[in-house]
Design a protein around this motif. Structure first.
Motif, PDB file in Angstrom:
ATOM      1  N   PHE A  20     -52.966  25.894  33.674  1.00 59.07           N
ATOM      2  CA  PHE A  20     -52.405  27.161  34.133  1.00 59.07           C
ATOM      3  C   PHE A  20     -51.184  27.014  35.035  1.00 59.07           C
ATOM      4  O   PHE A  20     -50.626  28.009  35.468  1.00 59.07           O
ATOM      5  N   THR A  21     -50.764  25.796  35.278  1.00 57.20           N
ATOM      6  CA  THR A  21     -49.432  25.623  35.869  1.00 57.20           C
ATOM      7  C   THR A  21     -48.465  25.071  34.832  1.00 57.20           C
ATOM      8  O   THR A  21     -47.379  25.596  34.653  1.00 57.20           O
ATOM      9  N   ALA A  22     -48.899  24.032  34.117  1.00 52.01           N
ATOM     10  CA  ALA A  22     -47.966  23.371  33.198  1.00 52.01           C
ATOM     11  C   ALA A  22     -47.561  24.286  32.038  1.00 52.01           C
ATOM     12  O   ALA A  22     -46.389  24.305  31.654  1.00 52.01           O
ATOM     13  N   VAL A  23     -48.511  25.043  31.487  1.00 52.92           N
ATOM     14  CA  VAL A  23     -48.173  25.867  30.313  1.00 52.92           C
ATOM     15  C   VAL A  23     -47.175  26.976  30.655  1.00 52.92           C
ATOM     16  O   VAL A  23     -46.147  27.086  29.992  1.00 52.92           O
ATOM     17  N   PRO A  24     -47.431  27.803  31.684  1.00 48.91           N
ATOM     18  CA  PRO A  24     -46.424  28.833  31.994  1.00 48.91           C
ATOM     19  C   PRO A  24     -45.072  28.227  32.376  1.00 48.91           C
ATOM     20  O   PRO A  24     -44.033  28.698  31.895  1.00 48.91           O
ATOM     21  N   LEU A  25     -45.103  27.157  33.174  1.00 50.52           N
ATOM     22  CA  LEU A  25     -43.826  26.556  33.572  1.00 50.52           C
ATOM     23  C   LEU A  25     -43.072  26.027  32.360  1.00 50.52           C
ATOM     24  O   LEU A  25     -41.861  26.198  32.242  1.00 50.52           O
ATOM     25  N   ARG A  26     -43.805  25.391  31.454  1.00 53.92           N
ATOM     26  CA  ARG A  26     -43.145  24.838  30.277  1.00 53.92           C
ATOM     27  C   ARG A  26     -42.543  25.954  29.420  1.00 53.92           C
ATOM     28  O   ARG A  26     -41.422  25.852  28.944  1.00 53.92           O
ATOM     29  N   LEU A  27     -43.287  27.053  29.283  1.00 54.32           N
ATOM     30  CA  LEU A  27     -42.787  28.149  28.450  1.00 54.32           C
ATOM     31  C   LEU A  27     -41.568  28.822  29.089  1.00 54.32           C
ATOM     32  O   LEU A  27     -40.601  29.147  28.403  1.00 54.32           O
ATOM     33  N   ILE A  28     -41.618  29.019  30.415  1.00 58.98           N
ATOM     34  CA  ILE A  28     -40.470  29.630  31.091  1.00 58.98           C
ATOM     35  C   ILE A  28     -39.240  28.744  30.933  1.00 58.98           C
ATOM     36  O   ILE A  28     -38.155  29.200  30.573  1.00 58.98           O
ATOM     37  N   ILE A  69     -47.715  17.306  35.634  1.00 59.65           N
ATOM     38  CA  ILE A  69     -47.207  18.637  35.293  1.00 59.65           C
ATOM     39  C   ILE A  69     -45.706  18.567  34.995  1.00 59.65           C
ATOM     40  O   ILE A  69     -45.217  19.133  34.022  1.00 59.65           O
ATOM     41  N   ILE A  70     -44.988  17.807  35.853  1.00 64.40           N
ATOM     42  CA  ILE A  70     -43.546  17.671  35.622  1.00 64.40           C
ATOM     43  C   ILE A  70     -43.291  17.009  34.269  1.00 64.40           C
ATOM     44  O   ILE A  70     -42.415  17.440  33.508  1.00 64.40           O
ATOM     45  N   LEU A  71     -44.086  15.996  33.962  1.00 65.38           N
ATOM     46  CA  LEU A  71     -43.931  15.340  32.660  1.00 65.38           C
ATOM     47  C   LEU A  71     -44.170  16.330  31.516  1.00 65.38           C
ATOM     48  O   LEU A  71     -43.464  16.325  30.510  1.00 65.38           O
ATOM     49  N   ALA A  72     -45.162  17.208  31.707  1.00 70.65           N
ATOM     50  CA  ALA A  72     -45.461  18.190  30.665  1.00 70.65           C
ATOM     51  C   ALA A  72     -44.333  19.209  30.531  1.00 70.65           C
ATOM     52  O   ALA A  72     -43.936  19.565  29.424  1.00 70.65           O
ATOM     53  N   VAL A  73     -43.816  19.673  31.667  1.00 69.96           N
ATOM     54  CA  VAL A  73     -42.755  20.677  31.618  1.00 69.96           C
ATOM     55  C   VAL A  73     -41.498  20.074  30.990  1.00 69.96           C
ATOM     56  O   VAL A  73     -40.784  20.733  30.236  1.00 69.96           O
ATOM     57  N   TRP A  74     -41.278  18.803  31.291  1.00 71.01           N
ATOM     58  CA  TRP A  74     -40.116  18.086  30.749  1.00 71.01           C
ATOM     59  C   TRP A  74     -40.140  18.075  29.222  1.00 71.01           C
ATOM     60  O   TRP A  74     -39.102  18.080  28.579  1.00 71.01           O
ATOM     61  N   GLN A  75     -41.326  18.127  28.641  1.00 71.55           N
ATOM     62  CA  GLN A  75     -41.432  18.148  27.170  1.00 71.55           C
ATOM     63  C   GLN A  75     -41.428  19.579  26.654  1.00 71.55           C
ATOM     64  O   GLN A  75     -42.356  20.010  25.993  1.00 71.55           O
ATOM     65  N   PHE A  76     -40.384  20.307  26.990  1.00 69.42           N
ATOM     66  CA  PHE A  76     -40.312  21.725  26.624  1.00 69.42           C
ATOM     67  C   PHE A  76     -39.719  21.918  25.235  1.00 69.42           C
ATOM     68  O   PHE A  76     -39.575  23.040  24.768  1.00 69.42           O
ATOM     69  N   GLY A  77     -39.373  20.810  24.561  1.00 72.91           N
ATOM     70  CA  GLY A  77     -38.556  20.877  23.345  1.00 72.91           C
ATOM     71  C   GLY A  77     -39.084  21.740  22.212  1.00 72.91           C
ATOM     72  O   GLY A  77     -38.353  22.566  21.667  1.00 72.91           O
ATOM     73  N   SER A  78     -40.367  21.562  21.837  1.00 69.28           N
ATOM     74  CA  SER A  78     -40.861  22.303  20.678  1.00 69.28           C
ATOM     75  C   SER A  78     -40.900  23.812  20.908  1.00 69.28           C
ATOM     76  O   SER A  78     -40.366  24.558  20.088  1.00 69.28           O
ATOM     77  N   PRO A  79     -41.518  24.291  22.005  1.00 69.16           N
ATOM     78  CA  PRO A  79     -41.443  25.739  22.217  1.00 69.16           C
ATOM     79  C   PRO A  79     -40.004  26.233  22.351  1.00 69.16           C
ATOM     80  O   PRO A  79     -39.692  27.342  21.919  1.00 69.16           O
ATOM     81  N   MET A  80     -39.128  25.388  22.891  1.00 71.95           N
ATOM     82  CA  MET A  80     -37.719  25.783  23.022  1.00 71.95           C
ATOM     83  C   MET A  80     -37.101  26.037  21.646  1.00 71.95           C
ATOM     84  O   MET A  80     -36.418  27.043  21.432  1.00 71.95           O
ATOM     85  N   LEU A  81     -37.368  25.135  20.692  1.00 68.70           N
ATOM     86  CA  LEU A  81     -36.802  25.317  19.352  1.00 68.70           C
ATOM     87  C   LEU A  81     -37.367  26.573  18.686  1.00 68.70           C
ATOM     88  O   LEU A  81     -36.657  27.290  17.985  1.00 68.70           O
ATOM     89  N   ILE A  82     -38.649  26.836  18.942  1.00 69.89           N
ATOM     90  CA  ILE A  82     -39.263  28.025  18.348  1.00 69.89           C
ATOM     91  C   ILE A  82     -38.671  29.292  18.976  1.00 69.89           C
ATOM     92  O   ILE A  82     -38.354  30.254  18.290  1.00 69.89           O
TER      93      ILE A  82
END
Lengths: 280, 296
Positions: free
Chosen positions: B77-85, B160-173
């Motif tokens: 609940f921190t990594a997912v919203p941060l990654r999506l934003i 969490i930072i490592l997870a947010v850093w991997q924002f690539g796939s949702p970004m492309l979508i």
């Protein structure tokens, strides 16, 4: 007005580029560290340019550990990822044709079941799978990593189905009038046309299998069988690690196949993700 | 049933048979088996012993299990919203079709490509180590660094930072979704005097909401299953603050060989994921905008 737009344009490109460099800085840092002398790595962390350029880390690292060199680990990874990819792409293409083009009883049920498996956490499957493979005496063989791939993968089946649905149905119909059966239509008409989807699926399959860590961790306990990802984990054991340069060098090498795929086939990967919304 | 229908039925099952056989052997059978195992004690060496609902009761009392739940929820609940934003912000940045758009997309996708690898996990451990890159940079600015991985309040943030850093796939979508929004909507809004932020809230977000829902569900599912990075970078420590669900399950199943107990854990995870997926779907009718409804 045009001048202002042009300036905005330049600012946009500079900002986007700088932010991009920050994003990939850890990767750049890793590559540069792999070419630094061990004594320099931690004292010159602030600079990306090695004070004394060396490939010693690569030579040292390649020797591996426990008398097994990285040549073995790379060979193992190529076997697992290579055979696994061939198996998964061929079987997925066959299944995809069945779902995309043939009307048969119970199709909706099985299709729904397949889509649900996409959301299933692997944890509910690995324990019985492990017991199964253990009973078959498949521990310390590549079979548990390769054999399941020959039964199609829901992700790739779905990707290929989407692609087949985009092909005109008249192609199938005219072949049918000419007397071709389903197998003939698949082999002669559909297969040659879905090449782009097969390439995308192959790239993803290879990349995911190459990166897979849990599978090798569960099923491979002998250093001679380790894949690169498992070997790298043991090579970089924090309690014994002394040669960081070698760790960086082997880390860079382990990423090379994936990076090369990305550089040469970027379009297939990024479009594959965008169109199917694949994982990440 | 005429001849043609029979032919199609035979052929249909013939073509899907690889998947169907695999489904029974590698998916359906294991799921049922793990449910049954959840009521047994099984250490692989001796045959499973039926112990009823003991495993499920044990889950209620196992403090380490509770720690792992806490760590997993905190992470998801921190990594997912941060990654999506973050993914959405970068997608907005990369939306203009310039000549360099392809290059930028490649650069910004790169972290996702390599982020799940063991190589990056190993390097991450170094980056956040006591004598690592982060502390070195802080040191240059005159700030004394921390032992990021050894500190119970910061260790999870390195993951969490490592997870947010991997924002690539949702970004492309997101990027594909952004390009679907007709320009005419923005043009009409501009004429009405709506500025950037208003346009974002009133056009971009609603038009993008189906894609947001999709990304949200996929990321939640992935978030609950995270394993490799935590296994390598923190091994669950310090004080179980990064003992993610998969990690604890792995320890129970494959290190202490409590397969029955671990199976019960796996089934609880399945229910947790099903719950949040259903919740996201159910809530979607309040915030997801489907264009086709407009025509009704």
């Amino acid at each position: 007005m045009a001048k202002k737009a042009k300036r905005q344009n330049i600012i946009y490109h500079i900002a986007t580029f700088i932010l991009g460099i920050i994003m990939i800085y850890p990767l750049l840092w890793m590559i540069s560290s792999s070419f630094k002398e061990n004594a320099d790595i931690f004292t010159t962390m602030g600079t990306l340019i090695p004070p004394k350029f060396t490939v010693e880390n690569y030579i040292e690292g390649w020797k591996g550990f426990g008398n097994v060199s990285f040549a073995t680990f790379f060979k193992n990874s190529f076997i697992v990822a290579g055979i696994g990819t061939i198996g998964t792409v061929i079987s997925s293409a066959i299944v995809a044709y069945g779902f995309a083009r043939i009307p048969f009883k119970g199709k909706d049920l099985w299709f729904t079941a397949m889509m649900i498996t996409l959301m299933l956490p692997f944890q509910v499957q690995i324990i019985p799978q492990y017991i199964m493979f253990n009973t078959l005496n498949w521990i310390n063989t590549f079979y548990p990593l390769i054999v399941p791939k020959f039964f199609g993968s829901a992700f790739f089946i779905f990707l290929i189905i989407q692609f087949i649905r985009g092909l005109p149905l008249e192609l199938d119909e005219s072949a049918e009038i000419d007397g071709a059966g389903r197998i003939g239509i698949f082999w002669w008409i559909i297969l040659p046309l879905i090449k782009p989807a097969l390439i995308t699926a192959s790239l993803f399959s290879f990349y995911w299998t190459w990166d897979d860590f849990l599978g090798p961790l569960l099923y491979l306990n002998q250093a001679t069988l380790y894949t690169v990802s498992l070997a790298l984990k043991n090579f970089a054991d924090p309690t014994t690690i002394t040669n960081w340069g070698a760790v960086f060098a082997m880390s860079v090498l382990s990423l090379m196949p994936v990076l090369l795929i990305f550089i040469f086939f970027q379009k297939y990967l990024t479009e594959g993700i965008a169109t199917t919304g694949m994982k990440g | 049933m005429n001849k043609r229908e029979r032919y199609n039925n035979v052929m249909g099952y013939l073509f899907i048979s690889p998947w169907l056989i695999g489904f029974f052997i590698f998916t359906l059978f294991p799921i049922i088996a793990s449910f049954i195992l959840a009521f047994t004690r099984y250490d692989v060496l001796s045959p499973p012993r039926w112990i009823g609902i003991d495993n499920w009761f044990r889950l209620l009392e196992d403090t380490r299990y509770h720690n792992s739940l806490k760590a997993t929820f905190y992470y998801v609940f921190t990594a997912v919203p941060l990654r999506l934003i973050f993914a959405l912000l970068v997608a907005m940045l990369l939306k203009p079709s310039t000549r360099l758009a392809g290059l930028y997309r490649g650069i910004y996708y790169l972290p996702s490509l390599i982020g799940g690898s063991v190589a990056v996990a190993v390097v991450w451990r170094q980056v956040f180590g006591s004598e690592g890159l982060i502390n070195f940079i802080l040191g240059m600015m005159g700030i004394k660094g921390l032992n990021w991985l050894g500190n119970p309040s910061t260790a999870i943030w390195t993951l969490i930072i490592l997870a947010v850093w991997q924002f690539g796939s949702p970004m492309l979508i997101f990027l594909a979704g952004l390009k679907q929004i007709p320009d005419s909507l923005y043009e009409a809004a501009s004429i009405d005097g709506a500025k950037g932020w208003d346009q974002f809230i009133k056009i971009t977000l609603p038009m993008l909401s189906p894609v947001i829902l999709f990304n949200l569900i996929m990321q939640i599912i992935n978030g609950f299953m995270v394993f490799t990075q935590a296994y390598i970078i923190t091994s669950g420590g310090p004080l179980d603050t990064t003992l993610f669900y998969s990690l604890y399950l792995y320890q129970k199943a494959f290190q202490s060989f409590e397969m029955g107990y671990a199976s019960a854990m796996a089934w609880v995870l399945l229910m947790i994921i099903a719950f949040f997926t259903a919740l996201a779907f159910k809530s979607s009718r309040f915030w997801v905008y489907y264009e086709s409804e407009e025509g009704k």
